[in-house]
Design a protein around this motif. Structure first.
Motif, PDB file in Angstrom:
ATOM      1  N   VAL A 277       0.716  -1.165   0.211  1.00 47.89           N
ATOM      2  CA  VAL A 277      -0.099   0.284   0.023  1.00 47.89           C
ATOM      3  C   VAL A 277       0.897   1.193  -0.061  1.00 47.89           C
ATOM      4  N   GLU A 278       1.953   1.303   0.792  1.00 45.53           N
ATOM      5  CA  GLU A 278       2.971   2.414   0.613  1.00 45.53           C
ATOM      6  C   GLU A 278       3.260   2.859  -0.537  1.00 45.53           C
ATOM      7  N   PRO A 279       3.131   3.922  -1.092  1.00 45.03           N
ATOM      8  CA  PRO A 279       3.649   4.454  -2.379  1.00 45.03           C
ATOM      9  C   PRO A 279       4.888   3.976  -2.923  1.00 45.03           C
ATOM     10  N   LYS A 280       5.888   4.263  -2.046  1.00 42.13           N
ATOM     11  CA  LYS A 280       7.361   3.943  -2.626  1.00 42.13           C
ATOM     12  C   LYS A 280       7.635   2.594  -2.885  1.00 42.13           C
ATOM     13  N   ALA A 281       7.197   1.717  -2.077  1.00 36.68           N
ATOM     14  CA  ALA A 281       7.065   0.319  -1.947  1.00 36.68           C
ATOM     15  C   ALA A 281       6.482  -0.447  -3.179  1.00 36.68           C
ATOM     16  N   GLN A 282       5.139   0.214  -3.208  1.00 37.24           N
ATOM     17  CA  GLN A 282       4.484  -0.215  -4.375  1.00 37.24           C
ATOM     18  C   GLN A 282       4.848   0.048  -5.751  1.00 37.24           C
ATOM     19  N   GLY A 283       5.586   1.360  -5.842  1.00 44.25           N
ATOM     20  CA  GLY A 283       6.318   1.684  -6.964  1.00 44.25           C
ATOM     21  C   GLY A 283       7.355   0.501  -7.256  1.00 44.25           C
ATOM     22  N   ASP A 284       8.151   0.391  -6.621  1.00 45.23           N
ATOM     23  CA  ASP A 284       9.304  -0.869  -6.566  1.00 45.23           C
ATOM     24  C   ASP A 284       8.602  -2.072  -6.799  1.00 45.23           C
ATOM     25  N   PHE A 285       7.464  -2.534  -6.227  1.00 45.30           N
ATOM     26  CA  PHE A 285       6.905  -3.959  -6.650  1.00 45.30           C
ATOM     27  C   PHE A 285       6.461  -3.750  -8.079  1.00 45.30           C
ATOM     28  N   TRP A 286       5.794  -2.767  -8.662  1.00 43.37           N
ATOM     29  CA  TRP A 286       5.423  -2.839  -9.898  1.00 43.37           C
ATOM     30  C   TRP A 286       6.449  -2.750 -10.864  1.00 43.37           C
ATOM     31  N   ARG A 287       7.735  -2.032 -10.606  1.00 45.94           N
ATOM     32  CA  ARG A 287       8.977  -1.984 -11.518  1.00 45.94           C
ATOM     33  C   ARG A 287       9.297  -3.720 -11.615  1.00 45.94           C
ATOM     34  N   ASN A 288       9.560  -4.043 -10.595  1.00 39.37           N
ATOM     35  CA  ASN A 288      10.183  -5.463 -10.245  1.00 39.37           C
ATOM     36  C   ASN A 288       9.148  -6.480 -11.020  1.00 39.37           C
ATOM     37  N   LYS A 289       8.004  -6.315 -10.995  1.00 44.87           N
ATOM     38  CA  LYS A 289       7.069  -7.407 -11.391  1.00 44.87           C
ATOM     39  C   LYS A 289       6.930  -7.185 -12.937  1.00 44.87           C
ATOM     40  N   LEU A 290       6.837  -6.092 -13.222  1.00 41.30           N
ATOM     41  CA  LEU A 290       6.632  -5.679 -14.993  1.00 41.30           C
ATOM     42  C   LEU A 290       7.931  -5.936 -15.536  1.00 41.30           C
ATOM     43  N   GLY A 291       8.888  -5.576 -14.790  1.00 41.56           N
ATOM     44  CA  GLY A 291      10.312  -5.680 -15.478  1.00 41.56           C
ATOM     45  C   GLY A 291      10.619  -4.398 -16.427  1.00 41.56           C
ATOM     46  N   VAL A 292      10.093  -3.276 -16.087  1.00 40.70           N
ATOM     47  CA  VAL A 292      10.305  -1.968 -16.730  1.00 40.70           C
ATOM     48  C   VAL A 292      10.919  -1.083 -15.946  1.00 40.70           C
ATOM     49  N   MET A 293      11.883  -0.499 -16.131  1.00 40.91           N
ATOM     50  CA  MET A 293      12.545   0.711 -15.789  1.00 40.91           C
ATOM     51  C   MET A 293      12.093   1.924 -16.549  1.00 40.91           C
ATOM     52  N   SER A 294      11.727   1.931 -17.572  1.00 39.80           N
ATOM     53  CA  SER A 294      11.561   3.263 -18.231  1.00 39.80           C
ATOM     54  C   SER A 294      10.330   4.105 -17.929  1.00 39.80           C
ATOM     55  N   GLY A 295      10.172   5.487 -18.188  1.00 35.27           N
ATOM     56  CA  GLY A 295       8.999   6.036 -17.662  1.00 35.27           C
ATOM     57  C   GLY A 295       8.892   6.271 -16.354  1.00 35.27           C
ATOM     58  N   LYS A 296       7.752   7.077 -16.071  1.00 37.78           N
ATOM     59  CA  LYS A 296       7.820   7.750 -14.806  1.00 37.78           C
ATOM     60  C   LYS A 296       6.587   7.102 -14.079  1.00 37.78           C
ATOM     61  N   LEU A 297       6.793   6.548 -12.720  1.00 36.37           N
ATOM     62  CA  LEU A 297       5.549   5.981 -12.209  1.00 36.37           C
ATOM     63  C   LEU A 297       5.522   6.363 -10.641  1.00 36.37           C
ATOM     64  N   THR A 298       4.505   7.003 -10.592  1.00 37.08           N
ATOM     65  CA  THR A 298       3.985   7.429  -8.977  1.00 37.08           C
ATOM     66  C   THR A 298       2.786   6.725  -8.661  1.00 37.08           C
ATOM     67  N   CYS A 299       2.864   6.097  -7.468  1.00 35.86           N
ATOM     68  CA  CYS A 299       1.568   5.572  -6.876  1.00 35.86           C
ATOM     69  C   CYS A 299       1.051   6.460  -5.579  1.00 35.86           C
ATOM     70  N   TYR A 300      -0.207   6.221  -5.468  1.00 30.82           N
ATOM     71  CA  TYR A 300      -0.888   7.210  -4.433  1.00 30.82           C
ATOM     72  C   TYR A 300      -1.767   5.960  -3.877  1.00 30.82           C
ATOM     73  N   ARG A 301      -1.934   6.451  -2.375  1.00 27.32           N
ATOM     74  CA  ARG A 301      -2.874   5.727  -1.769  1.00 27.32           C
ATOM     75  C   ARG A 301      -4.426   5.939  -2.004  1.00 27.32           C
ATOM     76  N   TRP A 302      -5.163   4.838  -1.974  1.00 23.99           N
ATOM     77  CA  TRP A 302      -6.613   5.404  -2.344  1.00 23.99           C
ATOM     78  C   TRP A 302      -7.336   6.486  -1.323  1.00 23.99           C
ATOM     79  N   ASN A 303      -6.667   6.949  -0.237  1.00 27.07           N
ATOM     80  CA  ASN A 303      -7.527   7.981   0.552  1.00 27.07           C
ATOM     81  C   ASN A 303      -6.714   8.987   0.737  1.00 27.07           C
ATOM     82  N   ASP A 304      -5.561   9.144  -0.303  1.00 30.55           N
ATOM     83  CA  ASP A 304      -4.986  10.455  -0.189  1.00 30.55           C
ATOM     84  C   ASP A 304      -5.235  11.682  -1.004  1.00 30.55           C
TER      85      ASP A 304
END
Length: 202
Positions: free
Chosen positions: A53-80
């Motif tokens: 749920v934590e945005p930074k950890a989630q960003g790392d999760f998606w980068r690792n799962k999807l295997g893509v380092m390009s682009g810019k990804l910012t994750c947000y909590r659903w209640n932010d």
């Protein structure tokens, strides 16, 4: 570069939302990502995936799962609700909700924002920016249909996750790619992942 907001709600078919993130990042796009509270539960129950749920950890999760380092990804909590994308003064290229549950769709149609996804959708409507909604439900009852009509009248584009067969798909991934490309066609993104219709074979 203005971002594309991608929202994933607690409807079945999270794979389409996941592939959307991957395709955009592979094309060096800027992505603002929101998962609804229900989306985390769907990920656990349907796919045995625990998404941080934590945005930074989630960003790392998606980068690792999807295997893509390009682009810019910012994750947000659903209640932010203090997030930049919750304000109309923050510019975006558009927003795609995929898959979109009927609960989320109904609240957006009523102007009733409980979480960041619904607030962002409201912002895109009021600022007259592209809002693409991919509802995942079957069969539809009259309330669903009326809510869809209300959103379409307000300016949203309704793009159900329906694949085509003229591409002669061989795998589920082929079907998902068709849906994803058609979703982002609506935002003017030319993503070259599918065979497009160019007339019947001679």
């Amino acid at each position: 570069m203005e971002s594309i907001v991608v929202a994933i709600t607690g409807a079945s078919a999270m794979q389409i939302g996941e592939r959307s993130i991957q395709v955009l990042l592979e094309n060096s796009k800027k992505v603002d990502l929101i998962l609804s509270k229900g989306a985390y539960e769907v990920a656990k129950s349907e796919r045995s995936i625990n998404i941080p749920v934590e945005p930074k950890a989630q960003g790392d999760f998606w980068r690792n799962k999807l295997g893509v380092m390009s682009g810019k990804l910012t994750c947000y909590r659903w209640n932010d609700h203090s997030a930049s994308i919750a304000s109309g003064s923050h510019k975006t290229k558009g927003m795609v909700i995929v898959p979109c549950s009927m609960g989320t769709l109904g609240r957006i149609a009523s102007g009733f924002s409980l979480d960041l996804i619904e607030r962002c959708a409201d912002v895109h409507l009021k600022e007259n920016r592209p809002l693409v909604i991919s509802p995942r439900e079957s069969p539809l009852n009259l309330i669903h249909i009326e809510n869809i009509k209300r959103l379409a009248t307000a300016g949203a584009l309704i793009v159900p996750p329906i694949p085509a067969w003229y591409t002669n798909p061989k795998t589920i991934d082929d079907l998902i790619d068709f849906i994803v490309v058609r979703l982002f066609d609506s935002l003017g993104e030319d993503l070259d992942y599918i065979k497009r219709w160019d007339g019947p074979n001679k």
